[in-house]
Design an enzyme around this catalytic site. Structure first.
Site, short mmCIF file in Angstrom:
data_model
loop_
_atom_site.label_atom_id
_atom_site.label_comp_id
_atom_site.label_asym_id
_atom_site.label_seq_id
_atom_site.Cartn_x
_atom_site.Cartn_y
_atom_site.Cartn_z
N ASP A 352 40.47 15.56 12.60
CA ASP A 352 41.79 15.80 12.05
C ASP A 352 42.10 17.31 12.06
OD1 ASP A 352 44.14 14.98 10.39
OD2 ASP A 352 43.13 16.22 8.90
N GLU A 388 42.42 16.39 17.35
CA GLU A 388 43.86 16.41 17.09
C GLU A 388 44.24 17.88 17.22
OE1 GLU A 388 46.99 14.73 13.78
OE2 GLU A 388 45.27 15.88 13.06
#
Length: 743
Positions: A352, A388
């Site tokens: 993330d 990401e």
């Protein structure tokens, strides 16, 4: 089990490694990093974590690690730390021994976090973090628990699916099985539920090769959500990087063992497991957040602090940013990853806000410390690493800039494919790049097409069904006056906002979903499917369901109708076709250049007349149809020789009207065989089309053709064998059905 009473007189120095609480069969070694503490106390609790029974000062301090060895400690020992040092927020220090702290290396937690002012290092009621709070936080805190990490894996094999064969299914542990009627109610929404034969068989029959789970590291529910009767459903609020979340365990006291059993069952079904991990920030928030672990252990080491060290760098948008420039903090993250990859046998990680992990004090570096550490690590360099590639800090958007060995979520793919099928102007040139693995972003430093993780939808945003059913987000249930979530959705409702009985609108939505799915699975790169999209799951227009641990987010398996079942079968067919066609999965980027030595152009871009696109065609903002000819004779690898895969023709038409398309001739073949037609998925499959024939491509449709090779009198060529494989795959897809597990 209840641990025996410990005696501090039996305490010995122990070792400064490994960090955490380590059971060696005779006792437990406790080791905690803190560069700025003046004293560390180990607090032992009863088995329920309710009563503190002893407080022991760790006797040694070696290389900034406080450590001690307790021969009376055993698995089941419940503990926490109280760390002494200066409480000087203006200098970046927030030590407060009144606050019980979680061990950053704990592999299991007990109890639950109860939001109370005592959890804050300052007097929370004042709102002034320069004050000092003397209340004991232990009654309201989670506690760490010593475990024996031994586990019998049996015959379950470790999975290793090649990147070029990987198909990812993004899912949530609870949401995937909470409403599944074929799974016993007691284990729905748990690791055990995901491990059930009903679920693993379904995913395998669909053709998935990997399950990517939203965060399962222990996290906390934000107090403001609990006050509104909501929860942190997605889990991007980590407080324990080694401990699987107990909330997803059928038996919370054995969450780590249940997680391992889930991994074993997934592997046995041929599925890899990828975890979405959050190392960029923690649940402790900014200077006004609680003191739960890192903040009280060594705030100045664990977090990136602003020039005024009272405050935090907030490149994550969540209040704090983990400081991977500190070698011990970097070690924490690397140790966590290795633990999940080895002890827990996880096959990969999706990071993330991964730009954070590549940030150094002066900005993002594609060869930053963390990225370099992963690349050289003998364990992590062999698992799947997915970034990401953005955060909210300056220069945060870094798609295509991660180092070799990494794959990346490609939001440019998402946005282009959405805009193209919606009918937006000027999308054809961008679509051409996205269909062929986004070479403009990833073709450098020896990276491969699989580095582009292609997706249409993900947990963050509309589901596929909502993407074609809503013009606008509908997040009222989140309690933020519909102000949260993205507004740039590139969606369309095709005539009515939300559910409708209008047959024409429903038919348009179904064909648009098929267009998006077909584009995803027929593009080069690594496809990722959002769990439930294959059956048309809706979130009622909510594009930010992070707090909706309820029917809004859970997949309603029993509510799947004929259209949903047909869509799942269509996905299965697409996957089988993809697997049967190496041309869609080759490890080389396409160039479109003519290879004079081999006499081949790997890809040709065609107008509806069957001619190659010109600069004028590319510049036409109103162009919405395109043909892509992939020549199977193109060079397959770095070895200079003619390839022998099947030649393919993909035609996309985002116009609302029929477009007549002249089918081109192709060398080494006799005719075109239609494999996919999104406008009529149950039509006359494998229909034949001659060279030069006019094919009326329906409005809003995607067609895929394969070149039928000329038969050879001797042994069949590789192209002939490839042709037969894909024909067989299409026929099998029509004969077999997806196994839902509750029919």
């Amino acid at each position: 089990m209840t641990p025996p009473d410990s005696r501090s007189s039996r305490l010995s120095e122990g070792l400064p490694y490994p960090l955490g609480a380590t059971w060696d069969g005779l006792g437990v070694n406790f080791a905690l990093f803190s560069a700025n503490a003046t004293k560390v106390e180990l607090c032992l609790f009863d088995a329920g974590g309710e009563r503190e029974i002893e407080r022991i000062t760790l006797p040694e301090y070696t290389d900034e690690v406080w450590h001690g060895y307790l021969p009376d400690a055993r698995p089941g020992t419940v503990y926490g730390y109280r760390v002494h040092g200066p409480y000087e927020p203006a200098a970046g220090h927030r030590f407060n021994p009144n606050k019980l702290l979680l061990d950053p290396y704990t592999k299991q937690m007990i109890g639950k976090l109860e939001w109370n002012p005592a959890l804050f290092g300052y007097k929370m009621e004042t709102g002034d973090d320069l004050t000092f709070d003397e209340r004991d936080s232990a009654p309201f805190m989670l506690k760490s628990c010593v475990i024996d990490t031994a586990f019998t894996w049996g015959r379950a094999p470790q999975r290793h699916t090649r990147w070029d064969s990987t198909i990812i299914y993004e899912a949530h542990v609870r949401g995937l099985t909470q409403r599944h009627p074929g799974i016993p109610e007691a284990i729905r929404g748990t690791y055990a539920g995901l491990a059930s034969r009903e679920m693993t068989s379904y995913l395998a029959s669909l053709g998935m090769t990997a399950v990517e789970l939203l965060p399962v590291h222990t996290f906390v529910d934000d107090s403001y959500l609990l006050e509104k009767g909501l929860r942190n459903y997605w889990g991007y609020n980590t407080i324990g990087f080694f401990a699987p979340a107990r909330r997803y365990a059928a038996n919370a006291d054995f969450a780590f063992a249940e997680f391992k059993e889930m991994v074993a069952h997934l592997h046995d079904a041929g599925l890899e497991l990828i975890l979405d991990v959050v190392y960029n920030h923690t649940a402790e928030g900014n200077q006004l957040g609680p003191t739960l672990s890192f903040k009280g252990i060594d705030n100045a080491s664990y977090y990136r602090l602003a020039p005024d060290p009272r405050y935090y760098v907030n490149d994550t948008g969540t209040g704090n940013t983990v400081n991977l420039s500190n070698s011990r903090v970097l070690q924490l993250v690397m140790d966590s990853l290795r633990y999940w990859a080895t002890d827990m046998r996880v096959d990969g990680f999706r990071f993330d806000l991964a730009t954070i992990l590549g940030r150094e004090p002066h900005g993002f570096e594609e060869d930053g410390r963390f990225l370099d550490a992963c690349r050289q690590d003998p364990v992590l360099s062999r698992v799947k690493l997915i970034a990401e590639p953005w955060d909210v800090g300056p220069g945060g958007y870094q798609v295509g800039r991660f180092s070799p060995g990494w794959a990346e979520w490609n939001d440019a793919y998402r946005d282009t494919v959405r805009a193209y099928w919606r009918g937006d102007d000027g999308q054809v040139p961008k679509l051409a790049a996205r269909l062929t693995a986004s070479a403009d972003l990833f073709a450098k430093r020896g990276r491969r097409p699989w580095a582009s993780i292609n997706f249409i939808t993900a947990h963050d945003g509309f589901t596929l069904a909502d993407l074609v059913s809503y013009n606008d987000k509908h997040n009222e249930a989140n309690g933020e006056n519909n102000q949260d979530g993205h507004d740039h959705n590139l969606s369309a409702n095709y005539g009515a906002e939300g559910p409708t009985d209008d047959k024409a609108i429903r038919a348009t939505r179904l064909v648009q979903m098929r267009n998006l799915l077909a584009t995803l699975f027929l593009s080069r790169g690594t496809p990722m499917l959002l769990g439930g999209d294959e059956v048309g799951r809706s979130q009622q227009g909510n594009n930010n369901s992070y707090c909706q641990d309820n029917e809004i987010s859970w997949i309603d398996w029993q509510g799947i109708g004929p259209d949903g079942r047909a869509q799942a079968e269509f996905v299965r067919k697409l996957v089988m076709i993809r697997n049967a066609l190496p041309m869609l999965r080759r490890g080389r980027f396409l160039t479109g250049a003519y290879d004079e030595e081999l006499g081949v152009k790997d890809v040709s871009w065609l107008t509806p007349s069957g001619e190659e696109m010109t600069e004028e065609n590319w510049d036409d903002p109103h162009a919405r149809s395109l043909g892509i000819l992939l020549d199977g004779r193109a060079q397959e690898t770095g070895i200079r020789r003619v390839g022998d895969d099947s030649t393919l023709l993909l035609i996309v038409n985002a116009h609302t009207e029929v477009v007549p398309f002249t089918l081109p001739s192709a060398a080494s073949g006799s005719r075109w065989i239609r494999l996919v037609d999104t406008s009529d998925p149950e039509g006359d499959g494998l229909a034949r089309h001659e060279f030069g024939q006019r094919c009326d491509v329906p409005g809003r449709a995607l067609l895929l053709f394969i070149l039928q090779p000329e038969r050879t009198p001797q042994r069949a060529t590789a192209a002939e064998r490839s042709f037969q494989r894909v024909v067989q795959a299409v026929e099998e897809a029509e004969l077999k059905a997806v196994r839902f597990g509750f029919d």
